[in-house]
Write a protein that holds these residues in place. Structure first.
Motif, short mmCIF file in Angstrom:
data_model
loop_
_atom_site.label_atom_id
_atom_site.label_comp_id
_atom_site.label_asym_id
_atom_site.label_seq_id
_atom_site.Cartn_x
_atom_site.Cartn_y
_atom_site.Cartn_z
N LEU A 246 0.82 -1.21 0.00
CA LEU A 246 0.00 0.00 0.00
C LEU A 246 0.85 1.26 0.00
CD1 LEU A 246 -2.59 -1.09 2.72
CD2 LEU A 246 -2.85 -1.24 0.23
N ASN A 280 -4.77 -2.25 -4.11
CA ASN A 280 -5.87 -1.62 -3.38
C ASN A 280 -6.41 -0.43 -4.17
OD1 ASN A 280 -7.49 -0.63 -1.04
ND2 ASN A 280 -6.00 1.05 -1.13
N ASN A 281 -7.75 -0.31 -4.25
CA ASN A 281 -8.33 0.87 -4.91
C ASN A 281 -9.22 1.67 -3.97
OD1 ASN A 281 -10.61 -0.73 -4.73
ND2 ASN A 281 -10.98 -0.87 -6.94
N ARG A 317 -9.00 -4.01 -5.83
CA ARG A 317 -10.09 -4.21 -4.87
C ARG A 317 -9.88 -3.30 -3.67
NH1 ARG A 317 -11.46 -6.77 -8.63
NH2 ARG A 317 -12.20 -8.93 -8.79
N PRO A 318 -10.94 -2.99 -2.94
CA PRO A 318 -10.76 -2.28 -1.66
C PRO A 318 -10.11 -3.25 -0.66
CG PRO A 318 -13.05 -2.15 -2.45
CD PRO A 318 -12.37 -3.22 -3.25
N LEU A 319 -8.91 -2.96 -0.26
CA LEU A 319 -8.15 -3.88 0.61
C LEU A 319 -7.65 -3.21 1.89
CD1 LEU A 319 -5.93 -5.62 -2.11
CD2 LEU A 319 -8.03 -6.51 -1.08
N LEU A 320 -8.07 -1.99 2.11
CA LEU A 320 -7.54 -1.20 3.22
C LEU A 320 -8.22 -1.58 4.53
CD1 LEU A 320 -5.48 1.10 3.63
CD2 LEU A 320 -7.40 2.69 3.45
N HIS A 328 -3.11 -3.73 4.88
CA HIS A 328 -4.11 -4.59 4.24
C HIS A 328 -5.06 -5.16 5.29
CE1 HIS A 328 -1.26 -4.62 0.83
NE2 HIS A 328 -2.29 -4.97 0.11
N ASP A 329 -6.33 -5.25 4.92
CA ASP A 329 -7.30 -5.94 5.75
C ASP A 329 -7.13 -7.45 5.53
OD1 ASP A 329 -10.10 -7.37 5.93
OD2 ASP A 329 -10.26 -5.58 7.18
N ALA A 333 -8.00 -9.24 1.86
CA ALA A 333 -6.88 -9.80 1.09
C ALA A 333 -7.06 -11.30 0.89
CB ALA A 333 -5.56 -9.50 1.78
#
Length: 356
Positions: A246, A280-281, A317-320, A328-329, A333
Motif C-alpha cells: 500500500l 488496493n483501490n 479491490r478495496p483492501l484497506l 491490508h485488511d 486480502a
C-alpha cells in the motif's frame, strides 16, 4: 509467461481436495495475509459452511533478519532468526488473542532477557532441543496446532548484502532497510543456500502462489534468492500473484511504482514470475497519509498501463484495513487470494483435460 506443462500426477486433483495455497514473504505483510486465510483452513468437516472451501496452506518465510531480539539470538546461539516465523505462528493460531499475548510478550527486565519476546525464546529452546531449526518450526507448529505449515526459506544461515545506486555495498537486513539511497540489487550470502525439500514440494503442487505484501527487498526478494526457489515457482503450474504494498518504505522502496515492484521481483528471480498484481483501490484517509508522509512514506503508484503492457493482469479491490495504520485488511486480502486459488485450480483442471 511461465510454462504450465507439468506431469499429469502434479496436476491431478479430486473435486473435494482443498485448494493448495503457498504464501511467500515475511514480516507483518505475510502474517496479515495468513491471518485472513487461516479461517479457510479451520473450517473442516461437517461444520464447514456450504460452499466454503477448505485450503491446504503453506508459508515460506525469509530468515535473513539480523536485528532486535532475532538478531541477538542469531548471534548468541548460532541459530536462524525466529522473528518472522513467530509472527506467522501467531497469525495462524486458532486462539490468536492468547498466542499474541504469549508470543509477543517482551521481557522488560532481566539480565539477558530484556528485549526478547517469549515467542522467540520458545523457538530458540525448540531449536536447541532438536538441534535443527526447520525441525523446531515443524514441531512447534504441531504443538501449537496452527492452521497450516511454515517453512523457513532455507535451513542455512544466510545474510543479506545490498548494492545501492552509485555502487556502495550495505551488509545486513537492518542496514539495507534503513538505507536512504535507492537499492539496485540484493544478494544472499552464501549464494549456495538451499531450500527445504518440503517447501519445493508445496510450490510444485500449489494452485496459487502469492508473493507479498511485505518489504520488497528484505521480506519478499530474499526468498527468491534461495537456490532453486525461483525456478520452482516459475515451473509450478500454480497461478502466481503479487500483492502490491500500500505504501512505500522510506529508503527501501521510495519512488517505486507497482510495476517497479514486479520488475524488481523478476529481475532478482532472473525469470518471469508474476501473472497477477493485486492492488488496493480504496481511498486512503488524509489523516493517515499525513502521518506517513512525515516519515517520507507515500502510497505506491498504481501504474496500471505499464503493468498490463508487461503482460500482468491487474486486480484492484478495496483492501484497506480500518484504523490509523495503513495496512491490508486480512479478510479482504484473503478473499482475493481464495478467488485466485479457485482460478488456479480451474486452470490446472483444464490443463489436465487437454493433456489426456
Amino acid at each position: 509467461m511461465p510454462d504450465l506443462s507439468t506431469p499429469a500426477p502434479v496436476l491431478r486433483r479430486s473435486r473435494l481436495d482443498p485448494l493448495r495455497i503457498v504464501s511467500i514473504g515475511g514480516g507483518t505483510g505475510l502474517s496479515t495475509l495468513l491471518k485472513g486465510l487461516k479461517k479457510y483452513v479451520l473450517y473442516k468437516g461437517p461444520e464447514r459452511p456450504s460452499g466454503w472451501p477448505s485450503i491446504d496452506l503453506s508459508a515460506i518465510v525469509t530468515v535473513s533478519d539480523d536485528g532486535g531480539s532475532s538478531g541477538r539470538l542469531r548471534r548468541e546461539l548460532d541459530m536462524l532468526p525466529p522473528g518472522d516465523i513467530r509472527n506467522c505462528m501467531v497469525a495462524l493460531a486458532e486462539d490468536e488473542a492468547l498466542m499474541t499475548r504469549l508470543f509477543e510478550y517482551r521481557f522488560s527486565a532481566g539480565k539477558g532477557l530484556k528485549g526478547h519476546s517469549f515467542g522467540n525464546l520458545f523457538l530458540a529452546v525448540m531449536s536447541q532441543v532438536t538441534g535443527d531449526f526447520p525441525r523446531a518450526v515443524q514441531l512447534s507448529s504441531e504443538v501449537l496446532a496452527i492452521a497450516g505449515r511454515i517453512f523457513p526459506a532455507t535451513g542455512d544461515s544466510v545474510h543479506l548484502r545490498g548494492y545501492l545506486q552509485g555502487g556502495a555495498a550495505v551488509e545486513g537486513e537492518t542496514r539495507i532497510s534503513r538505507s536512504t539511497a535507492p537499492i539496485e540489487r540484493i544478494e544472499l550470502a552464501p549464494a549456495s543456500c538451499k531450500p527445504l525439500p518440503e517447501a519445493l514440494e508445496a510450490i510444485r503442487t500449489a494452485d496459487l502462489i502469492t508473493l507479498g505484501p511485505g518489504s520488497l527487498y528484505t521480506s519478499i526478494v530474499p526468498n527468491l534468492l534461495v537456490k532453486g526457489v525461483a525456478r520452482a515457482i516459475a515451473e509450478s503450474p500454480a497461478l502466481k500473484a503479487c500483492f502490491i504494498n500500500l505504501m512505500s518504505q522510506p529508503g527501501e522502496t521510495t519512488g517505486l511504482t507497482a510495476s517497479d515492484h514486479v520488475v524488481a521481483i523478476e529481475r532478482h528471480a532472473a525469470r518471469r514470475l508474476v501473472e497477477v498484481a493485486v492492488l488496493n483501490n480504496a481511498p486512503v484517509p488524509e489523516r493517515g497519509l499525513r502521518r506517513y508522509e512525515r516519515q517520507a512514506a507515500h502510497p505506491v503508484e498504481a501504474d496500471l498501463a505499464r503493468l498490463m503492457a508487461m503482460g500482468v493482469q491487474v486486480i484492484a479491490r478495496p483492501l484497506l484495513a480500518a484504523g490509523e495504520k495503513i495496512r491490508h485488511d486480512p479478510d479482504l486480502a484473503a478473499a482475493v487470494a481464495m478467488d485466485l486459488g479457485r482460478r488456479g485450480r480451474r486452470r490446472l483442471q483444464r490443463t489436465l483435460a487437454l493433456s489426456r
